[in-house]
Scaffold this active site. Structure first.
Site, PDB file in Angstrom:
ATOM      1  N   CYS A   1       0.954  -1.227  -0.003  1.00 52.99           N
ATOM      2  CA  CYS A   1       0.022   0.077   0.049  1.00 52.99           C
ATOM      3  C   CYS A   1       0.827   1.360  -0.160  1.00 52.99           C
ATOM      4  O   CYS A   1       0.784   2.221  -0.734  1.00 52.99           O
ATOM      5  CB  CYS A   1      -0.790   0.117   1.019  1.00 52.99           C
ATOM      6  SG  CYS A   1      -0.209   0.034   2.842  1.00 52.99           S
TER       7      CYS A   1
ATOM      8  N   HIS B   1      -2.585   1.422   6.911  1.00 49.47           N
ATOM      9  CA  HIS B   1      -2.750   1.279   5.676  1.00 49.47           C
ATOM     10  C   HIS B   1      -3.107   2.704   5.196  1.00 49.47           C
ATOM     11  O   HIS B   1      -3.280   3.543   5.653  1.00 49.47           O
ATOM     12  CB  HIS B   1      -4.318   0.481   5.356  1.00 49.47           C
ATOM     13  CG  HIS B   1      -4.547   0.050   4.007  1.00 49.47           C
ATOM     14  ND1 HIS B   1      -3.735  -0.771   3.391  1.00 49.47           N
ATOM     15  CD2 HIS B   1      -5.369   0.348   3.369  1.00 49.47           C
ATOM     16  CE1 HIS B   1      -4.286  -0.871   1.936  1.00 49.47           C
ATOM     17  NE2 HIS B   1      -5.317  -0.165   2.038  1.00 49.47           N
TER      18      HIS B   1
ATOM     19  N   HIS C   1      -5.793   1.595  -3.715  1.00 46.49           N
ATOM     20  CA  HIS C   1      -5.101   1.026  -3.012  1.00 46.49           C
ATOM     21  C   HIS C   1      -4.573  -0.451  -3.451  1.00 46.49           C
ATOM     22  O   HIS C   1      -5.362  -1.288  -4.103  1.00 46.49           O
ATOM     23  CB  HIS C   1      -5.626   1.244  -1.613  1.00 46.49           C
ATOM     24  CG  HIS C   1      -6.761   0.211  -1.353  1.00 46.49           C
ATOM     25  ND1 HIS C   1      -6.958  -0.668  -0.188  1.00 46.49           N
ATOM     26  CD2 HIS C   1      -7.896  -0.400  -1.853  1.00 46.49           C
ATOM     27  CE1 HIS C   1      -8.165  -1.091  -0.100  1.00 46.49           C
ATOM     28  NE2 HIS C   1      -8.619  -0.953  -1.418  1.00 46.49           N
TER      29      HIS C   1
END
Length: 296
Positions: A201, A254, A266
């Site tokens: 990510c 994240h 993402h």
């Protein structure tokens, strides 16, 4: 301080030399990252993440600080990747065979070219294919003709096409980041990855910003700490959205690139691919921690 350069298209940077296993030997022998990623089984993908096997990647021609050598491995600091714990760069281990034996700087002023296509063929001085270089690779230029740009590399002089450095995307840099991100859709998740062969990510947003010339930190926690804060009502395409433990108040775990209309691009987790998803997903919405911007 001894400087070396990466001489393979993409060098995996390992947490320790002992973390590689039998599944990783094909890459260590050939340096063929794409084939290795495609061959990874789900259990291998999870192992890489859960055991923090790969910490990041370094790209062809990247400079690294050589710290020490142990057998066939070198402990290095990747200079282009900022890390809050180490001023010399991102620390980790690479096979010694993937490094040059020295770092030669040209004695006259030069310019650099940043590759913005997903992959770019590197040609030797006779215009024959050598390898495919990933987006974000930075090379020193020495000449240009109607057919391409001559560059200096760890393997000697070579050539790339002029189109390799031409983004061809209009709009502000936020929109350009989004358009680049759309090219990564369906890219495999790879813990530590920063190239179109596979990304995690924070590696995805690092790669996108690097392609546009923005020097941002490598990891999500550092990206959150250094970007310009953006209120939810001010979000626009290209901003970074973060998610944290403890209902958004703890450690960042994240990150995604805001795509407009309440959505983000993402890299979700091992076994998945880069995707377009709403910010209101059941898993992530309660952990929203805020947004940051680097491009303006």
């Amino acid at each position: 301080m001894e400087i070396r350069r990466i001489k393979v298209a993409t060098a995996l940077v390992w947490a320790t030399p002992t973390t590689s296993n039998r599944a990783d030997q094909a890459y260590l022998k050939t340096g063929d990252l794409t084939t290795w990623v495609k061959a990874l089984k789900p259990v291998d993908q999870i192992r890489l993440a859960d055991q923090n096997v790969i910490v990041t990647e370094a790209l062809f021609n990247d400079r690294v600080v050589l710290d020490r050598i142990e057998g066939n491995w070198a402990h290095v600091f990747v200079k282009r990747q900022a890390n809050r714990q180490e001023r010399r760069g991102y620390p980790g281990w690479v096979p010694l065979s993937q490094l040059t034996t020295q770092d030669e700087e040209l004695a006259y002023p030069t310019t650099t070219v940043r590759l913005v296509q997903l992959t770019t063929p590197l040609l030797d001085d006779d215009r024959q294919p050598v390898m495919d270089l990933p987006m974000g690779t930075i090379l020193t230029t020495v000449a240009q003709d109607a057919d391409g740009i001559q560059v200096v590399t760890p393997l000697g002089k070579g050539w790339i096409t002029a189109q390799a450095a031409q983004l061809g995307i209009s709009g502000d840099d936020g929109q350009r980041l989004l358009t680049l991100a759309q090219h990564f859709l369906d890219t495999p998740y790879l813990w530590g990855g920063i190239t179109p062969a596979g990304v995690d990510c924070s590696g995805l947003v690092y790669a996108l910003h690097r392609a546009l010339g923005y020097a941002i930190p490598r990891d999500a926690q550092d990206q959150f700490a250094n970007g310009y804060p953006i209120a939810p009502e001010e979000l626009v395409a290209g901003d970074l959205v973060f998610f944290a433990q403890d209902h958004g108040t703890g450690t960042i775990h994240h990150i995604g690139l805001y795509a407009g209309n309440g959505q983000m691009i993402h890299a979700p987790k091992p076994g998945k691919t880069v995707q377009l998803a709403p910010l209101t997903t059941t898993e992530l919405a309660p952990e929203y921690a805020g947004a940051r911007r680097f491009w303006q």
